[in-house]
Every structure is written in C-alpha cells, then in structure tokens.
Design a protein around this motif. Structure first.
Motif, PDB file in Angstrom:
ATOM      1  N   GLN A  35       0.640  -1.133   0.184  1.00  0.00           N
ATOM      2  CA  GLN A  35      -0.233   0.137  -0.093  1.00  0.00           C
ATOM      3  C   GLN A  35       0.749   1.226  -0.032  1.00  0.00           C
ATOM      4  OE1 GLN A  35      -2.467  -1.037   3.155  1.00  0.00           O
ATOM      5  NE2 GLN A  35      -4.532  -1.317   2.051  1.00  0.00           N
ATOM      6  N   LEU A 197     -10.369   6.625  11.876  1.00  0.00           N
ATOM      7  CA  LEU A 197     -10.582   6.570  10.696  1.00  0.00           C
ATOM      8  C   LEU A 197      -9.784   5.135   9.729  1.00  0.00           C
ATOM      9  CD1 LEU A 197      -8.497  10.046  10.458  1.00  0.00           C
ATOM     10  CD2 LEU A 197     -11.499   9.649   9.484  1.00  0.00           C
ATOM     11  N   ASP A 200     -12.738   2.760   9.618  1.00  0.00           N
ATOM     12  CA  ASP A 200     -13.223   3.271   8.361  1.00  0.00           C
ATOM     13  C   ASP A 200     -13.144   2.747   6.773  1.00  0.00           C
ATOM     14  OD1 ASP A 200     -15.482   4.297  10.002  1.00  0.00           O
ATOM     15  OD2 ASP A 200     -14.646   6.745   9.797  1.00  0.00           O
ATOM     16  N   HIS A 201     -11.747   2.745   6.897  1.00  0.00           N
ATOM     17  CA  HIS A 201     -10.654   2.297   5.479  1.00  0.00           C
ATOM     18  C   HIS A 201     -10.052   0.349   5.456  1.00  0.00           C
ATOM     19  CE1 HIS A 201      -9.953   6.420   5.552  1.00  0.00           C
ATOM     20  NE2 HIS A 201     -10.188   7.044   4.096  1.00  0.00           N
ATOM     21  N   TYR A 202     -10.512   0.141   6.464  1.00  0.00           N
ATOM     22  CA  TYR A 202     -10.505  -1.346   6.633  1.00  0.00           C
ATOM     23  C   TYR A 202     -11.669  -2.649   6.773  1.00  0.00           C
ATOM     24  CZ  TYR A 202      -4.964  -0.575   6.246  1.00  0.00           C
ATOM     25  OH  TYR A 202      -3.617  -0.503   5.691  1.00  0.00           O
ATOM     26  N   ASP A 203     -12.260  -3.416   5.697  1.00  0.00           N
ATOM     27  CA  ASP A 203     -13.228  -3.685   5.801  1.00  0.00           C
ATOM     28  C   ASP A 203     -13.302  -4.583   6.970  1.00  0.00           C
ATOM     29  OD1 ASP A 203     -14.232  -2.555   4.476  1.00  0.00           O
ATOM     30  OD2 ASP A 203     -13.280  -4.005   2.271  1.00  0.00           O
TER      31      ASP A 203
END
Length: 247
Positions: A35, A197, A200-203
């Motif tokens: 990433q 945060l 919210d960005h990692y399932d």
C-alpha cells in the motif's frame, strides 16, 4: 541509480507474481508495504490485481509477520544500538541516548521511514514498549511518516486472531493511549482519532476483545465528548447494552 531501481522493482514484481505462495510467509506487513508503494506504477498494477483476488489478501492478513522479516527494514547497526538502549540504558540516562539514536539514525530525510519499521519491530522486557513507541511517534517530523508509524502501531489490531496472534502485539498501543492520560492527552486523542479513521478504511475492522481494556478512555473527561462517544461505539459496537452502561 534509475537502472538499479528499475531492476529492484522488476525483481520484486516477478517474485510476487510468480512465487506468491512463498511470499505469503511474509504475512500482513507485505500488504502494508504494498500500500505504501502504490505510487509506483508497477506496484499499483500489482495491487489492483490483488484487489480482485480477495482470498490472497485475506491469507496475508491472517498471518502475523515474523520478526526476521521486520528486521530487514533496519540496518544491523541500528538493531545493535536499539537492543543496547532497550536492555542496558537506565531510566535516568535514557533521554540522552534516545536523542543520540535519533540524531544518528532518524533525522535525515531518507532515514525517517526507519521509525515506522522500529514501531513494528519493537520488543523489550526491560523498557516498557509503549514508552519507546511514544518516543518514536514524536521522532517522525513529516506527516506521511507519522501516519505510517501510527498504522504500524495499530496494524495488528485490525486482523487480531486470538489463536494465532500474541496479545503482546497489541499491548503497546493500549498502554500508550491509557498511560498518556492526563499528561499527554493530546497524543491519546490523536491516536484515538487515527484508530477511528483506520477502522473506516479497513473492511476487517477491529476484532472483538482487542480493546476491552480501553473503557478508561471512553470515560475520561479530558477527551472531547464527541471523540469519546465515537470511541465507545467502536469498542462496544457489537454490545449496545455495554456501550450504554459505559455512557
């Protein structure tokens, strides 16, 4: 230099595409590193291919990265000096040694990324790890590396497995947030906001049971009410009755 970089990129891409079954042994930190490299076109294409193969990413997430792979992110001299600092330096002299360590290994722009790798690697029975992690976070002067260090701190939270993971991998973040109140409450709030945060960005989300010792943060009057409310929903989201009790 460009030809060397091109050769290195080519080698990594071939290894990941042709020998992925061997690369899986690196574990979840391979995803974190990929990433970080999405700005490189070859790695971006590889990452996009992985996204349509969620089972491969899931295999990596489920594997904790062995320390021998994390050691590859720092130099042998850095490892030797850090081990000495952790095991031999007494509390009264620690700040002086930390300043020396930062000046030698972390202050130049090309060195700052090492702080992220140190956060992932840090293990110590002598010095409380949360103290060292807190110091490393302050050593990151650029926002990019500071965010990387916070991700490194919380990364194991996202995929924690009680069967395969060690509680010691998530302990530093818990203790750093709890013990920074009240003297360094700004750091605690920053880490809480980052964790929200991150979820919210990692399932995958934060596994149940990982943050059960964090109720103290949900009731701390020094932390903003809105942040406390959001944090309470995070740590008790699957148990509304318990969340209500904390409120």
């Amino acid at each position: 230099m460009d030809s060397l970089k091109s050769a290195e990129v080519g080698f990594c891409i071939r290894a990941l595409r042709e020998q992925f079954h061997l690369c899986v042994a690196i574990g979840r930190d391979l995803v974190r590193l990929l990433q970080d490299l999405v700005s490189v076109p070859e790695f971006r294409r590889l990452w996009e291919d992985l996204l349509i193969r969620p089972s491969d990413i899931s295999r990596l997430y489920r594997r904790s990265t062995p320390a021998e792979y994390l050691l590859m992110g720092i130099t042998p001299e850095m490892e030797t000096r850090m081990r000495f600092l952790l095991s031999q330096v007494k509390t009264g002299s620690r700040r002086r040694y930390l300043e020396w360590f930062a000046g030698k290994f972390l202050r130049r722009p090309e060195q700052e990324a090492a702080a992220v790798d140190l956060v992932r690697l840090l293990r110590s029975d002598v010095v409380p790890r949360w103290m060292m992690v807190g110091w490393l976070l302050t050593a990151c002067r650029k926002n990019y590396f500071a965010a990387g260090a916070k991700l490194a701190l919380f990364y194991d939270w996202l995929f924690f497995d009680e069967v395969n993971d060690s509680i010691m991998n998530i302990e530093p973040a818990i203790l750093l947030m709890v013990n920074s109140v009240p003297e360094y409450v700004e750091l605690t709030q920053t880490l809480m906001e980052f964790l929200l945060l991150l979820v919210d960005h990692y399932d995958e989300g934060v596994e149940e049971g990982v943050v059960q010792s964090l109720d103290a943060l949900s009731t701390c009057s020094l932390i903003s009410p809105a942040l406390r409310e959001s944090f309470t929903r995070l740590i008790h989201g699957s148990n509304p009755a318990q969340a209500q009790a904390v409120d």
